[in-house]
Design a protein around this motif. Structure first.
Motif, short mmCIF file in Angstrom:
data_model
loop_
_atom_site.label_atom_id
_atom_site.label_comp_id
_atom_site.label_asym_id
_atom_site.label_seq_id
_atom_site.Cartn_x
_atom_site.Cartn_y
_atom_site.Cartn_z
N LEU A 240 0.86 -1.19 0.00
CA LEU A 240 0.00 0.00 0.00
C LEU A 240 0.89 1.23 0.00
O LEU A 240 1.99 1.22 0.57
CB LEU A 240 -0.88 0.05 1.26
N SER A 241 0.40 2.32 -0.58
CA SER A 241 1.16 3.57 -0.49
C SER A 241 1.04 4.11 0.94
O SER A 241 0.11 3.77 1.67
CB SER A 241 0.63 4.60 -1.48
N VAL A 242 2.00 4.93 1.34
CA VAL A 242 2.01 5.48 2.70
C VAL A 242 0.74 6.28 2.96
O VAL A 242 0.12 6.15 4.02
CB VAL A 242 3.27 6.35 2.93
N LEU B 223 -2.23 5.98 1.52
CA LEU B 223 -3.37 5.08 1.60
C LEU B 223 -3.36 4.29 2.91
O LEU B 223 -4.39 4.11 3.56
CB LEU B 223 -3.38 4.13 0.39
N ALA B 224 -2.17 3.85 3.33
CA ALA B 224 -2.05 3.12 4.60
C ALA B 224 -2.41 4.02 5.78
O ALA B 224 -3.08 3.59 6.72
CB ALA B 224 -0.64 2.58 4.75
N ALA B 225 -1.98 5.28 5.73
CA ALA B 225 -2.30 6.22 6.81
C ALA B 225 -3.80 6.43 6.89
O ALA B 225 -4.38 6.47 7.99
CB ALA B 225 -1.58 7.54 6.57
N GLU B 226 -4.44 6.54 5.74
CA GLU B 226 -5.89 6.74 5.71
C GLU B 226 -6.62 5.48 6.18
O GLU B 226 -7.56 5.56 6.97
CB GLU B 226 -6.33 7.10 4.29
N LYS B 227 -6.16 4.32 5.75
CA LYS B 227 -6.82 3.06 6.07
C LYS B 227 -6.72 2.73 7.56
O LYS B 227 -7.69 2.31 8.18
CB LYS B 227 -6.21 1.93 5.25
N TYR B 228 -5.53 2.91 8.15
CA TYR B 228 -5.30 2.51 9.53
C TYR B 228 -5.45 3.66 10.53
O TYR B 228 -5.34 3.45 11.73
CB TYR B 228 -3.93 1.86 9.67
N GLY B 229 -5.67 4.87 10.05
CA GLY B 229 -5.90 6.00 10.94
C GLY B 229 -4.68 6.46 11.71
O GLY B 229 -4.80 6.91 12.85
N ILE B 230 -3.51 6.35 11.11
CA ILE B 230 -2.29 6.86 11.75
C ILE B 230 -1.66 7.86 10.80
O ILE B 230 -2.00 7.94 9.63
CB ILE B 230 -1.30 5.72 12.09
N SER B 231 -0.75 8.64 11.33
CA SER B 231 -0.17 9.71 10.51
C SER B 231 0.90 9.15 9.56
O SER B 231 1.53 8.13 9.83
CB SER B 231 0.45 10.78 11.40
N GLU B 232 1.07 9.85 8.47
CA GLU B 232 2.11 9.48 7.51
C GLU B 232 3.49 9.60 8.14
O GLU B 232 4.39 8.81 7.85
CB GLU B 232 2.01 10.35 6.25
N GLU B 233 3.66 10.60 9.00
CA GLU B 233 4.95 10.78 9.66
C GLU B 233 5.30 9.56 10.51
O GLU B 233 6.46 9.14 10.56
CB GLU B 233 4.94 12.04 10.55
N ILE C 167 4.31 6.47 9.99
CA ILE C 167 4.69 5.38 9.07
C ILE C 167 6.11 5.60 8.55
O ILE C 167 6.91 4.66 8.51
CB ILE C 167 3.68 5.27 7.91
N HIS C 168 6.45 6.83 8.17
CA HIS C 168 7.81 7.12 7.71
C HIS C 168 8.83 6.84 8.81
O HIS C 168 9.94 6.36 8.54
CB HIS C 168 7.92 8.57 7.22
N GLU C 169 8.47 7.14 10.04
CA GLU C 169 9.38 6.88 11.16
C GLU C 169 9.59 5.38 11.34
O GLU C 169 10.70 4.91 11.57
CB GLU C 169 8.85 7.52 12.45
N GLY D 30 13.13 0.68 10.52
CA GLY D 30 13.23 -0.69 10.02
C GLY D 30 12.11 -1.59 10.51
O GLY D 30 12.21 -2.81 10.40
N TYR D 31 11.05 -1.05 11.05
CA TYR D 31 9.92 -1.85 11.51
C TYR D 31 9.06 -2.33 10.34
O TYR D 31 8.38 -3.33 10.45
CB TYR D 31 9.04 -1.06 12.47
N LEU D 32 9.06 -1.56 9.25
CA LEU D 32 8.23 -1.88 8.10
C LEU D 32 9.10 -2.09 6.87
O LEU D 32 10.10 -1.38 6.66
CB LEU D 32 7.24 -0.73 7.81
N ARG D 33 8.69 -3.06 6.05
CA ARG D 33 9.34 -3.23 4.75
C ARG D 33 8.72 -2.22 3.80
O ARG D 33 7.52 -1.95 3.86
CB ARG D 33 9.11 -4.64 4.21
#
Length: 157
Positions: free
Chosen positions: A5-7, A9-19, A21-23, A28-31
């Motif tokens: 998923l794009s960052v 779209l993932a932020a919108e889907k899971y209700g967390i901020s894009e920042e 996800i980037h962090e 290294g928590y996410l591939r």
């Protein structure tokens, strides 16, 4: 197989901020992957939804096996609300302390004024008693007004 998923779209889907996800990508928590660029240079890389769900589950507020009955997990939103409520109550407490201090200062001033009034009242009563005693003495003998005033304002030791 990974579910990418794009960052955004993932932020919108899971209700967390894009920042956030980037962090997690940076830590290294996410591939992540990108089609044309290096994923770390891409502003909107693709992230693995399974890794994101695992990270969200890991960071959720569920109890973990190593927790005992004395540990209680609190959601971050509730903790933030508690901090704000604590700050509000601390300010209210400080305001009450200030008001109490001002009231005690006012009471101390009123007490001093009351003591001054009591002293003046005592002095007035003392002068009134002197006048009555001199008036009784004058009734018994004839004296001039001048001698009366001299006796009235004479300091007795």
């Amino acid at each position: 197989m990974a579910n990418w998923l794009s960052v955004s779209l993932a932020a919108e889907k899971y209700g967390i901020s894009e920042e956030q996800i980037h962090e997690w990508i940076r830590l290294g928590y996410l591939r992540c992957s990108s089609l044309d660029k290096d994923p770390y240079e891409d502003s909107d890389p693709m992230v693995d939804a399974e890794d994101l769900e695992k990270s969200l589950e890991f960071n959720s507020t569920k109890s973990y096996p190593e927790d005992d009955a004395t540990v209680e997990r609190v959601p971050k939103e509730h903790l933030d609300w508690l901090y704000k409520e604590n700050a509000r109550l601390t300010k209210a407490y400080d305001d009450l302390l200030e008001e109490n201090y001002q009231r005690s200062q006012r009471e101390a001033k009123l007490q001093a004024e009351f003591e001054n009034m009591a002293d003046l009242t005592h002095r007035i009563l003392s002068l009134n008693e002197k006048i009555l005693n001199h008036n009784r003495a004058i009734k018994g003998k004839k004296t001039s007004a001048w001698s009366f005033l001299c006796r009235l304002f004479r300091k007795e030791s």
